[in-house]
Design an enzyme around this catalytic site. Structure first.
Site, mmCIF file in Angstrom:
data_model
loop_
_atom_site.group_PDB
_atom_site.id
_atom_site.type_symbol
_atom_site.label_atom_id
_atom_site.label_comp_id
_atom_site.label_asym_id
_atom_site.label_seq_id
_atom_site.Cartn_x
_atom_site.Cartn_y
_atom_site.Cartn_z
ATOM 1 N N HIS A 1 45.184 46.412 4.970
ATOM 2 C CA HIS A 1 45.054 47.501 5.899
ATOM 3 C C HIS A 1 45.333 48.952 5.349
ATOM 4 C CE1 HIS A 1 45.936 49.583 9.703
ATOM 5 N NE2 HIS A 1 45.348 48.509 10.123
ATOM 6 N N ILE A 2 44.587 49.429 4.976
ATOM 7 C CA ILE A 2 42.925 49.065 4.546
ATOM 8 C C ILE A 2 42.598 49.375 3.239
ATOM 9 C CG2 ILE A 2 40.532 50.124 5.357
ATOM 10 C CD1 ILE A 2 41.800 50.835 8.006
#
Length: 164
Positions: free
Chosen positions: A70-71
């Site tokens: 993420h991410i």
């Protein structure tokens, strides 16, 4: 038979009674809350007013277990974990209420939560949570906000329910 001495209540500069704990270490938080790695999301409580509010902090590092997914190439702390961080600060408030030590409170709802800016590695997240109501020794409503460098990151209302 002697009369017992009455000692006047002393206060600190914030108006807290002397002897009232106003800060908590990570170990003391672990003694109060059931959360453990990777879900222990409060490093310290830096201010605590019993039955009213608490201010906690989370040092966000690149080593957080959620960043690889993420991410990729742009690590951002998931918003739900920012809310969970605020909830854990709220948990400290609740476990310090009379008769609530050792009890577990879970989310019963969140309202009006808004995310204003991303939280990234290197940020220090400061969460301020205020107890608004505690009904029937079971249901708590709190207002929380999270800031980085004084800027609002997230804020909203959280509801908690005692789990027996």
């Amino acid at each position: 038979m002697s009369t017992p001495e009455v000692t006047p209540t002393l206060s600190d500069s914030n108006g807290n009674e002397a002897g009232v704990q106003t800060q908590f270490t990570i170990q003391e938080i672990s003694d109060l809350l059931p959360h453990r790695y990777p879900f222990a999301l409060v490093d310290r409580i830096i201010d605590f007013q019993p039955g009213k509010c608490a201010v906690g902090l989370k040092n966000v590092t690149i080593n957080e277990p959620f960043f690889p997914g993420h991410i990729p190439d742009r690590p951002i702390m998931p918003g739900v974990l920012i809310v969970e961080s605020m909830a854990q600060v709220g948990g400290v408030i609740l476990t310090q209420l009379p008769g609530m030590r050792g009890k577990f409170f879970a989310f019963a709802g969140i309202d009006g939560v808004r995310f204003r800016r991303p939280v990234v590695p290197g940020d220090q997240l400061i969460m301020t949570v205020e107890l608004q109501s505690f009904k029937l020794q079971r249901i708590a409503k709190m207002q929380g906000e999270a800031r980085v460098d004084g800027q609002l990151v997230c804020g909203g209302e959280m509801l908690f329910s005692l789990i027996d």
